[in-house]
Structure formats: C-alpha cells, structure tokens
Design an enzyme around this catalytic site. Sequence first.
Site, short mmCIF file in Angstrom:
data_model
loop_
_atom_site.label_atom_id
_atom_site.label_comp_id
_atom_site.label_asym_id
_atom_site.label_seq_id
_atom_site.Cartn_x
_atom_site.Cartn_y
_atom_site.Cartn_z
N LYS A 36 1.23 -1.40 0.23
CA LYS A 36 0.05 0.09 0.24
C LYS A 36 0.45 1.39 -0.25
O LYS A 36 0.43 2.31 -0.44
CB LYS A 36 -0.83 -0.32 1.83
CG LYS A 36 -2.08 0.94 1.47
CD LYS A 36 -2.70 0.67 2.29
CE LYS A 36 -4.34 2.47 3.04
NZ LYS A 36 -4.67 2.10 3.98
N SER A 37 1.94 1.32 0.71
CA SER A 37 3.17 2.43 0.73
C SER A 37 3.55 2.94 -0.19
O SER A 37 3.65 3.91 -0.93
CB SER A 37 3.75 2.36 1.98
OG SER A 37 3.41 2.51 3.13
N ARG A 52 -7.04 -3.22 10.35
CA ARG A 52 -6.20 -4.14 10.43
C ARG A 52 -6.72 -4.66 11.84
O ARG A 52 -6.49 -5.70 12.15
CB ARG A 52 -5.06 -3.24 11.41
CG ARG A 52 -4.44 -2.57 10.04
CD ARG A 52 -3.07 -2.15 10.07
NE ARG A 52 -2.62 -1.66 8.72
CZ ARG A 52 -1.87 -2.32 7.90
NH1 ARG A 52 -1.91 -3.39 7.32
NH2 ARG A 52 -1.67 -1.22 6.66
N SER A 66 8.21 9.44 11.97
CA SER A 66 6.64 9.12 11.20
C SER A 66 7.54 9.31 9.97
O SER A 66 7.61 10.08 9.71
CB SER A 66 5.79 10.19 11.58
OG SER A 66 4.55 10.59 10.63
N LYS A 115 -4.59 6.40 15.17
CA LYS A 115 -4.49 5.18 13.51
C LYS A 115 -6.23 5.37 13.10
O LYS A 115 -7.04 5.87 13.36
CB LYS A 115 -3.70 4.15 13.82
CG LYS A 115 -2.64 4.21 14.17
CD LYS A 115 -1.72 4.54 12.76
CE LYS A 115 -0.14 4.14 12.72
NZ LYS A 115 0.41 4.30 11.44
N ASP A 146 2.17 -1.23 11.85
CA ASP A 146 0.64 -1.44 11.41
C ASP A 146 0.46 -2.95 11.97
O ASP A 146 -0.80 -3.28 12.03
CB ASP A 146 0.50 -1.64 10.40
CG ASP A 146 1.13 0.46 9.86
OD1 ASP A 146 0.05 0.92 10.81
OD2 ASP A 146 0.95 1.41 9.13
N GLY A 173 -4.54 7.94 5.56
CA GLY A 173 -4.21 8.84 5.83
C GLY A 173 -2.86 9.65 5.25
O GLY A 173 -2.37 9.91 5.28
N ARG A 227 2.79 5.88 -3.16
CA ARG A 227 4.05 6.81 -3.05
C ARG A 227 4.09 6.62 -5.03
O ARG A 227 4.50 7.96 -6.08
CB ARG A 227 5.44 6.75 -2.63
CG ARG A 227 4.91 6.34 -1.24
CD ARG A 227 6.43 6.05 -0.17
NE ARG A 227 6.64 6.64 1.00
CZ ARG A 227 5.36 6.37 1.72
NH1 ARG A 227 4.29 5.82 1.95
NH2 ARG A 227 5.35 6.86 3.64
N ARG A 246 -6.55 2.09 18.65
CA ARG A 246 -5.91 0.54 18.00
C ARG A 246 -5.35 0.24 19.54
O ARG A 246 -5.97 -1.11 19.81
CB ARG A 246 -4.87 0.32 17.24
CG ARG A 246 -5.24 0.55 15.90
CD ARG A 246 -4.61 0.40 14.82
NE ARG A 246 -4.99 0.81 13.35
CZ ARG A 246 -4.79 0.29 12.15
NH1 ARG A 246 -2.87 0.40 12.24
NH2 ARG A 246 -5.10 0.42 10.50
#
Length: 431
Positions: A23-24, A385, A165, A340, A313, A92, A28, A344
């Site tokens: 996903k990340s 998640r 982060s 998140k 995550d 996010g 990008r 969580r």
Amino acid sequence: MQTARVQPADSFSLCIGDIAPDKSISHRSVMFAMLAKGKSVVKNFLRAEDTLNTLEIVRHLGAEVEDDGSMIIIESKGIQESFEVLDCGNSGTGMRLFCGLLSSADGHFVLTGDKYLRNRPMKRVTEPLKAIGAKIDGRKNGDLAPLCIRGGSLKAFEYESKIASAQVKSAMILAALHADGVCSYKEPELSRDHTERMLRGMGAKIETNNELVTTIEPLEGLLKPLHIRVPADPSSAFFFAVAAAITPGSDVVLEGVTLNPTRIEAFKALERMGADITYELKDDKYEPIGDIRVRYAPLHAIEVSERISWLIDELPALSIAMACANGVSVVKNAKELRVKESDRISTVVNGLRACGIEVDEREDGYSIVGGELHSAVIDSYGDHRIAMSFLIAGLRCGMEVEDVECINTSFPNFFDLLGKIAKVEIEESVS
C-alpha cells in the site's frame, strides 16, 4: 454493514503469491510520477479503495493516466489546479503526503476523506509545513480535514521531529524538493524509508547519515520517470504469518514481499517469540524483494518497546500472537496507535478482553497475558487492521467481526486467501 464469521482452522500448508501489493509503495509510486519527466510505469499497483483514490487525485491534478489493468502509465506536465475536491478516502498516508506535495504547487487545493479520516489529526504535518511558509487551513486550525492548501514558495528548513513517522518525514521531504535551499530532517529513530529510496532512484539528491539526519537538495528540474513493480505488502502478509504461527502444524510461504528492514520488524518480533521464519532475497532495485516462510512453533512472550515505527501497523496482528503465547507480553512506546484508523490501543484491548484474554491497558501500550482465546463478537470500528487481526484470531476459536467492509481499503482479496484456510461467512446487515 457487513459481518464476517470465521470457523476454527486445522493445520495448513500454503504458498501465497497473490498477497495484496504494498500500500505504501503504491501510494508513492503514482504520486511521485507527478515529479517526473516522461512516462512512469507502475506494475502490480494495489487496486484497493485508498490507493485508487490516490490515483484518481493524480488524474485530477492533471496527469495523463493509462491503465490497462496490468500496468499504469502516468505522464505529468506538472501539478495543475483542480476544480475537484480531492478525496483521500480512508488514507492518512494519502492526505499527509499530498499536503507536502501540494504545498509548493501553483494553485488552490482541497483535501478531504471519509468520516474516519476527517477525525484523524493532521497537525503533525500541517504545523511543520506552515512553519516553512505553506498556506494550509482546516478544521481546528488545520488539525482536521477538510484541508485547504494554497501552494506557494517554501523556505529551507532544519527540522527535528519528536516522533518517528514516515508520513511526516515524507511530507517534509516532498516539500523540501521545492524549497529555496538545502533542507534537513532529523528523526529519533529511522522510520520507513520508501520515500527516500524511491526518490533517490528517480535522481533526487537525498542522503541520510548515521545520526538519522536526512539532507534534501531542491530539484533543479524534473526527476527521471519511475519504472517499478510494486512488491507484496509485508503488513498484509503478516496476517497470514500470524495465522501460521498460531495454528499448530502450519506452514506458509509469502512470495514477493518487500524485505526492507523498516518493514519486516514485526516478522522479527514474531521470530523472537519462537516462530520458525526464513527469508530469501530475490531482487533489489528500488526495494529488496523476496519470499518469507513461516512455520508453526510454540510461542513465548516478549516485550516490544523499540523500533515501534517499524511495526506500528502490524501491532494489532502481533497482539493476537501475544495472546496465544506463553507468558506476559508487553507493548510500550506505542502511543501512536491511538491516532490510527481507530484508537488501536483501546480496540485491541477491548477485543482481546472480549475473547477472554487478560490485558492491562496503558497510555502508550498494553500488556497481554497469554491464554486461551474464546469466540466473541468484535466491533472493528471501521479499522481494517482490527477487523483482519480478529478474524485471524478466529482460526483458533471462531470469531464474528462486525463492519468488515473497511478491509477493502487495503487488502481486497483477504477473504479469498482466508477462505483457503478456514470456512468464512459474510453477512450483509439490514439497517
């Protein structure tokens, strides 16, 4: 609203080659194509709600996008002002990175998201960006979306972040590419470094030293186009690693996963718990890529308090393994979990207690007394998640999880893969 029920599973042996793409990296890849000259090619792009929203935003920002289902070709002539409100959905990552990318663009832009994203804090990104000249406003003085951005000139900066982060770092790096001088960004520990790796591969001058200071030189022109095959997402793969680790006699091979050290810390934690895990590197261009094999072995308790940003995550799924381990496991320094898709810490604690597990909640984490999981009804709170973690827990005891549509934001074929291990039923609730 959809509710899913999973039945307890017997031992399984499985080779999974169709784990959701990362996903990340998917986010990008199409975003960074906006900074390139020529046509960027992205293969194995994650076709989930969040990443498709990012691709749609790229279209709205003026890029020409060809998509034949197997690859995406993107050609940008620079970021253009859009008449559309740019909807990031539940992401996010999308919203925070677009803040950095658009802060220096010529035009006015509005970023929004779903009801969950509109209540997630954005000040950690908007405040440092505003400090270097970005014009960003939103609800609660720019802390909550919708966010309005008026792009313009940005000042060079030396910024030291109090948190590790990848989203904050990436937003500041993207802003630095169009600042009026060389910029530096320091973090307390190395967070995910996909942004640096990918932009360096495209020709950006970005370096990180041993003291975790990343230096970014402003671009002199456009970058080289990106040609990438997105690897499988280790965060998604980790659910099935936990599945094998808690199901006696099980063995799973997870193919084509990124082996980036900042992304497989959860596997290393599971290894420390006693799971039998091996890694095989097969490719290393933009990212190290290979296979991960996980075989069942009895688990024991551990403490997780370092390199939290490397496994933030995966902590909900890792917590399921902790609930099945012998002894008391401890999670510390994980306050980031509270902001998140859900809080969580609370959702993990409440879910495990519902399953009969003894848990002690703290502001920055929790301790889990390993024991026998019991079947329960779990509210996911719209958090993908949390939903997937407790469905994996159901492999031990059976489980019912409410509000599971959110899984489509990151792992559209999750239920197809889970169905190879255990019986799964999905029911549409009538409201």
